[in-house]
Design an enzyme around this catalytic site. Structure first.
Site, short mmCIF file in Angstrom:
data_model
loop_
_atom_site.label_atom_id
_atom_site.label_comp_id
_atom_site.label_asym_id
_atom_site.label_seq_id
_atom_site.Cartn_x
_atom_site.Cartn_y
_atom_site.Cartn_z
N HIS A 197 40.53 50.35 39.33
CA HIS A 197 41.51 49.65 38.50
C HIS A 197 41.99 50.45 37.30
O HIS A 197 42.90 50.03 36.60
CB HIS A 197 40.97 48.29 38.03
C1 UD1 Z 1 41.48 45.57 31.48
C2 UD1 Z 1 40.84 46.47 30.41
C3 UD1 Z 1 39.81 47.35 31.05
C4 UD1 Z 1 38.81 46.56 31.87
C5 UD1 Z 1 39.57 45.70 32.87
C6 UD1 Z 1 38.63 44.84 33.69
C7 UD1 Z 1 42.33 47.11 28.55
C8 UD1 Z 1 43.13 48.21 27.95
N1 UD1 Z 1 41.84 47.33 29.78
O1 UD1 Z 1 42.19 46.43 32.39
O2 UD1 Z 1 39.11 48.05 30.04
O3 UD1 Z 1 37.93 47.42 32.52
O4 UD1 Z 1 40.48 44.86 32.16
O5 UD1 Z 1 39.27 44.30 34.82
O6 UD1 Z 1 42.12 46.10 27.90
N2 UD1 Z 1 47.03 41.45 36.23
C9 UD1 Z 1 47.26 40.37 37.04
N3 UD1 Z 1 46.49 39.25 36.87
C10 UD1 Z 1 45.54 39.16 35.91
C11 UD1 Z 1 45.32 40.27 35.08
C12 UD1 Z 1 46.07 41.42 35.26
O7 UD1 Z 1 48.11 40.40 37.93
O8 UD1 Z 1 44.88 38.11 35.81
C13 UD1 Z 1 47.81 42.70 36.46
C14 UD1 Z 1 49.10 42.77 35.68
O9 UD1 Z 1 50.03 43.44 36.46
C15 UD1 Z 1 48.73 43.65 34.49
C16 UD1 Z 1 47.72 44.60 35.11
O10 UD1 Z 1 47.02 43.82 36.07
O11 UD1 Z 1 49.81 44.32 33.93
C17 UD1 Z 1 46.76 45.20 34.13
O12 UD1 Z 1 46.06 44.17 33.40
P1 UD1 Z 1 45.46 44.48 31.94
O13 UD1 Z 1 44.70 43.30 31.45
O14 UD1 Z 1 46.52 45.03 31.06
O15 UD1 Z 1 44.49 45.67 32.20
P2 UD1 Z 1 43.34 45.86 33.30
O16 UD1 Z 1 43.76 46.95 34.20
O17 UD1 Z 1 42.93 44.58 33.91
#
Ligand code: UD1
Length: 355
Positions: free
Chosen positions: A203
């Site tokens: 991820h």
């Molecule tokens: C975040 C944390 C990371 C952690 C990870 C655990 C930051 C910078 N990163 O990364 O340290 O290891 O969580 O999973 O805070 N999305 C969905 N549904 C959700 C959540 C996210 O579709 O419920 C998708 C969206 O497209 C979003 C992308 O995932 O833009 C990234 O989500 P984000 O929370 O920004 O970062 P993670 O990659 O989950």
């Protein structure tokens, strides 16, 4: 003691669970979920499994760019903190929710406790590294999982507020592994047998948002011939689709795509895996605790003990290195390091209550 706990992303729900259980025996807790993770599989399923009280407030921040997401959290968290007036704010790990929680509290002069303090990858391109450094700098209680983390903080002049308490993820694993064994059966669900498959997760932006890296990793998985169960984060699914890789995986006979799995199913799958391939920090530690060889799909790790002890190998996104680790990385040495005794949450609550 009135405690406000800030959570938002998947690993934080796991870290909160054991701490919250101990905290609530003698203290008041108000849980604020920033809404950073919001899909059922990424958030609510953890509350269902982990016996955590429902958040008192969900700020509904959702996905956005790094700064926009952090800024929205900051504004909404400040309001919650002004209204609840906690004695201490607890933040966990290294996500944007961690930084926003620590910053909002410190600007209101509310003491901040950082659980999983002192970790460093020394790679400032990772948003998590920036979050860790800044959260540590403004926290009043730095709860470190390892002596290495204590050393990092010493070098940054932060020893005075640092406490070596072990890792709350060990508390969670100890508490939930027996429950998992009774409640879920992912081996049956995915038609797997113990030690006849590997488990993979990806991820991190360095792997998902980079076409070549994701192609290399997927090619290694597909060419390995190893049965690999691969629960995918929504971010990874999005990029696999964008790079046209989903069909290749779905038609393969060795890589099994799954939706993101809950914590209990992951524990069972980890324990029974032949190997774990991951860019997650938590899974590197869990692999080590279970004694499952870990192949880390990054060039560096914060959990250096797992590598020093010979149970984790860093391959980055190199197809050749991943392939040779899948076939040839077979550590046998006993593990002498321990991430904790399962009592980290008690130690943390004890230190906070004493102050
Ligand atoms: C975040 C944390 C990371 C952690 C990870 C655990 C930051 C910078 N990163 O990364 O340290 O290891 O969580 O999973 O805070 N999305 C969905 N549904 C959700 C959540 C996210 O579709 O419920 C998708 C969206 O497209 C979003 C992308 O995932 O833009 C990234 O989500 P984000 O929370 O920004 O970062 P993670 O990659 O989950």
């Amino acid at each position: 003691m009135k405690v406000l706990s800030v959570i938002g992303a998947r690993p934080q729900f796991i870290k909160l669970a054991p701490l919250s259980r101990i905290l609530r025996k003698n203290h008041q807790e108000y849980i604020v979920h920033t809404g950073q993770h919001y899909d059922y599989n990424m958030s609510q399923s953890f509350f269902d499994d982990l016996e955590i009280a429902a958040p008192d407030k969900n700020l509904g921040v959702g996905s956005d760019t790094q700064s926009a997401q952090t800024a929205k959290m900051l504004v909404r968290l400040e309001k919650e903190m002004i209204e609840y007036k906690p004695d201490v704010v607890v933040v966990f790990g290294d996500t944007n929710s961690t930084l926003a929680g620590a910053l909002a509290a410190s600007k209101l002069n509310i003491p901040v406790a950082h659980v999983e303090a002192g970790l460093r990858s020394f790679n400032r391109k990772m948003p998590e590294e920036i979050n860790r450094i800044l959260a540590d700098r403004i926290s009043d209680f730095l709860f470190c999982p390892t002596p290495t983390a204590m050393d990092h903080l010493k070098r940054e002049g932060l020893s005075e507020h640092s406490f070596l308490v072990g890792d709350v993820m060990v508390d969670a694993l100890n508490y939930f592994s027996e429950i998992a064994q009774k409640k879920v059966d992912p081996l049956n669900r995915f038609k797997l047998t113990p030690k006849n498959y590997s488990l993979a997760t990806i991820h991190r932006a360095v792997n998902t948002d980079n076409d070549q890296n994701l192609q290399n990793i997927m090619s290694a998985f597909l060419e390995s011939g190893e049965v690999i169960i691969f629960p995918i984060h929504p971010r990874t699914r999005k990029y696999l689709q964008e790079y046209g890789l989903v069909d290749r995986i779905e038609t393969s006979d060795n890589v099994i795509l799954a939706e993101p799995l809950n914590y209990l199913e992951m524990l069972v799958l980890e324990k029974n895996a032949r190997k774990i391939l991951t860019d997650s920090g938590g899974m590197q530690k869990e692999a080590f605790i279970w004694g499952v060889p870990c192949i880390t799909l990054r060039d560096e790790t914060e959990w250096t003990e797992t590598v020093e002890e010979g149970w984790n190998v860093l391959t980055g996104a190199s197809q050749d290195k991943i392939l040779s680790a899948i076939s040839g990385f077979n550590p046998k040495k006993e593990r002498s390091f321990s991430y904790g005794d399962g009592k980290s949450s008690e130690k943390i609550v004890g230190i906070l209550a004493e102050d």
